[in-house]
Design a protein around this motif. Structure first.
Motif, mmCIF file in Angstrom:
data_model
loop_
_atom_site.group_PDB
_atom_site.id
_atom_site.type_symbol
_atom_site.label_atom_id
_atom_site.label_comp_id
_atom_site.label_asym_id
_atom_site.label_seq_id
_atom_site.Cartn_x
_atom_site.Cartn_y
_atom_site.Cartn_z
ATOM 1 N N GLN A 321 -0.060 -14.701 -21.501
ATOM 2 C CA GLN A 321 -1.605 -14.381 -21.268
ATOM 3 C C GLN A 321 -1.783 -13.689 -19.967
ATOM 4 N N PHE A 322 -1.180 -14.548 -19.080
ATOM 5 C CA PHE A 322 -1.226 -13.759 -17.304
ATOM 6 C C PHE A 322 -0.724 -12.500 -17.293
ATOM 7 N N ILE A 323 0.513 -12.124 -17.615
ATOM 8 C CA ILE A 323 1.192 -10.978 -17.321
ATOM 9 C C ILE A 323 1.028 -10.003 -18.551
ATOM 10 N N MET A 324 1.464 -10.370 -19.715
ATOM 11 C CA MET A 324 1.736 -9.431 -20.778
ATOM 12 C C MET A 324 0.390 -9.311 -21.260
ATOM 13 N N GLY A 325 -0.588 -10.174 -21.321
ATOM 14 C CA GLY A 325 -1.829 -10.048 -21.783
ATOM 15 C C GLY A 325 -2.895 -9.081 -21.087
ATOM 16 N N ARG A 326 -2.650 -9.341 -19.581
ATOM 17 C CA ARG A 326 -3.494 -8.741 -18.735
ATOM 18 C C ARG A 326 -3.013 -7.220 -18.603
ATOM 19 N N ASN A 327 -1.653 -7.032 -18.530
ATOM 20 C CA ASN A 327 -1.127 -5.533 -18.470
ATOM 21 C C ASN A 327 -1.215 -4.976 -19.745
ATOM 22 N N ARG A 328 -1.219 -5.587 -20.908
ATOM 23 C CA ARG A 328 -1.647 -4.897 -22.005
ATOM 24 C C ARG A 328 -3.116 -4.482 -21.961
ATOM 25 N N ASP A 329 -4.050 -5.128 -21.553
ATOM 26 C CA ASP A 329 -5.449 -4.715 -21.232
ATOM 27 C C ASP A 329 -5.439 -3.403 -20.348
ATOM 28 N N ARG A 330 -4.769 -3.341 -19.441
ATOM 29 C CA ARG A 330 -4.552 -2.383 -18.434
ATOM 30 C C ARG A 330 -4.024 -0.923 -19.129
ATOM 31 N N VAL A 331 -3.026 -1.236 -19.935
ATOM 32 C CA VAL A 331 -2.570 -0.198 -20.620
ATOM 33 C C VAL A 331 -3.395 0.477 -21.835
ATOM 34 N N LEU A 332 -4.163 -0.553 -22.517
ATOM 35 C CA LEU A 332 -5.263 -0.053 -23.435
ATOM 36 C C LEU A 332 -6.044 0.962 -22.632
ATOM 37 N N ARG A 333 -6.793 0.320 -21.459
ATOM 38 C CA ARG A 333 -7.747 0.946 -20.621
ATOM 39 C C ARG A 333 -7.229 2.352 -20.251
#
Length: 497
Positions: A321-333
């Motif tokens: 959640q901390f790394i993959m989830g937050r970076n996923r959100d930034r990739v989506l953005r």
């Protein structure tokens, strides 16, 4: 329904198929002929076909994995079938020439979902001279052995994202509350989506060579070719592909005297760059910013492809959640900001039930481009899978209309399954609306299995979160840095590539 009719209207002017993606020595290791090949779209199908292949084995079963648990059942519907470990023991006891070899990442005893005792304390089923279970320590610090390979008599090979461990079995329906989705300790678990590919012939022998190379590096033991007559193809399995070229692509980190191999990362970028009509992705992790930039470039082209990405909304574990989830959100953005022509769709998957939607864990690693190119394997769309972890993928680039139709049908079946509609309904809606994304939105209005990532807003940061270079690195960090050899204020030194 023809493929021409289903192509998005936005790409009609560029409807020629992507050509020449696969290039041995650049983005794959080898291209070999598969006499037969099939996509196994869920773990229930994979486990059932694997059991059939195991029961036909005569000389060799070679399993290379991130994790392993001999307590699982390959056929949970059949309550009298033996667990995997005892089944393998039964096979070697009845076949005097059969050897079973299992190699598992050493840190699976800490990070994997399997029971620690299965890997550290030999259960009874392992107490046989022709059953070998070993832990793989030969990898850089913080790296993982992540391949999921099974080879039977060098005649058939299975490659994908599914380890032979707990909490992997599920059907393509991912039904909420399925009573068969129970781990060996009697605990139920949520729906999980993953897939594997089976290949036969020269392609299987090429995969076996990858597996034997890993065995050699880990244990310094040379495994000879297997000479066995007959076929190990599972009875009743109708192949999706016949006499088809299959590419084997790898990621290998720099380690000792071995140079790095970055075939999978290069293949991902090459396939995305070649796309003209539609990029379809199913991803456990969607957190690679190089991939994001390449997709953004495609979205910014007036005649670029549609991009459809399926992911989990909630990742398991605080680290994810901390790394993959937050970076996923930034990739989506980043992709939302690049989507000037409204050709991007990012979705999370759920299983509807009377008590409310149940989240489906997407564990798959799938890329389909223009219904021309199909890739399945162990590599995630994150940094680790580019150059730190050990990975293996298989890819098919269609050379005939029949092969293109097969890839198109597989994409429709997968996407329609997530939407809980028929493939024909998806094809007709896509044709009528001229867009896969428009079809997903239209078919999803009834509360089906795909939902937009409404928690991610277009405004905000689009670069990697702080700590990504350490927690999701692209290459091994040098041992000298880890053990204090770095001078004060000096940045981490990456291993040479």
């Amino acid at each position: 329904m023809t493929e021409e009719a289903e192509r998005p209207a936005v790409a009609e002017a560029r409807n020629e198929p992507a050509a020449g993606i696969l290039k041995p020595g650049r983005n794959c290791w080898r291209i070999a002929k598969a006499s037969r090949a099939s996509l196994l779209p869920d773990a229930a199908t994979y486990f059932a076909r694997l059991e059939q292949a195991f029961r036909q084995a005569e000389r060799s079963i070679l399993i290379i994995g991130w994790d392993f648990d001999g307590r699982i059942h390959l056929c949970p519907e059949d309550r009298v079938c033996l667990p995997l470990g005892p089944m393998l023991r039964e096979l070697v006891e009845t076949r005097p020439d059969l050897h079973v070899r299992i190699l598992v990442w050493s840190l699976a005893v800490v990070h994997g979902p399997s029971a620690t005792t299965e890997l550290l304390i030999n259960p009874d089923w392992q107490e046989h001279p022709r059953i070998t279970v070993r832990l793989d320590h030969e990898h850089p610090i913080y790296a993982a052995h992540h391949q999921k390979i099974v080879c039977v008599d060098d005649q058939v090979a299975f490659v994908g994202g599914i380890d032979l461990t707990v909490k992997r079995w599920d059907t393509w329906r991912h039904k909420a509350g399925d009573h068969r989705r129970i781990d060996p300790d009697g605990h139920d678990y949520e729906p999980v989506h993953d897939m594997q590919m089976i290949v036969e012939g020269d392609a299987a022998r090429a995969v076996a060579e990858v597996a034997k190379t890993r065995w050699k590096r880990a244990l310094d033991e040379e495994l000879p070719p297997v000479a066995a007559a007959g076929t190990r193809w599972p009875d009743g399995l109708v192949p999706h592909f016949v006499d088809t070229d299959v590419a084997v692509a790898r990621t290998l980190p720099v380690w000792r005297t071995h140079p790095p191999v970055h075939e999978i990362g290069t293949l991902t970028l090459d396939a995305i760059s070649a796309a003209k009509r539609c990029i379809y992705i199913e991803a456990q992790y969607f957190a690679n910013f190089e991939v994001a930039e390449r997709l953004a470039e495609s979205l910014q082209r007036p005649d670029g492809p549609e991009v459809v990405v399926l992911m989990s909304r909630v990742l398991p574990g605080k680290f994810e959640q901390f790394i993959m989830g937050r970076n996923r959100d930034r990739v989506l953005r980043r992709l939302m900001q690049a989507d000037r022509y409204k050709r991007f769709g990012g979705y999370h998957t759920v299983s509807p039930s009377p008590k409310g939607d149940v989240e489906i864990l997407i564990h798959a690693k799938l890329l389909i481009v223009d219904d021309q190119f199909l890739r399945v394997g162990s590599a995630n769309l994150n940094n680790r899978s580019v150059g730190l972890d050990t990975e293996c993928d298989l890819a098919i680039e269609a050379s005939t209309d029949q092969q293109r139709e097969v890839i198109a049908r597989l994409r429709r079946e997968l996407l329609a399954g997530h939407l809980h509609v028929s493939p024909d309904e998806l094809a007709e809606t896509t044709r009528r609306l001229g867009s896969t994304i428009a079809a997903i939105r239209a078919l999803g209005k009834g509360g089906t299995g795909l939902h937009d990532f409404t928690t991610v807003k277009p405004k905000g940061p689009t670069g990697p979160v702080f700590g990504t270079g350490l927690l999701d690195p692209k290459e091994p960090l040098s041992e000298r840095w880890w053990w204090g050899g770095r001078k004060k204020g000096q940045p981490p030194k990456l291993a040479p590539s």
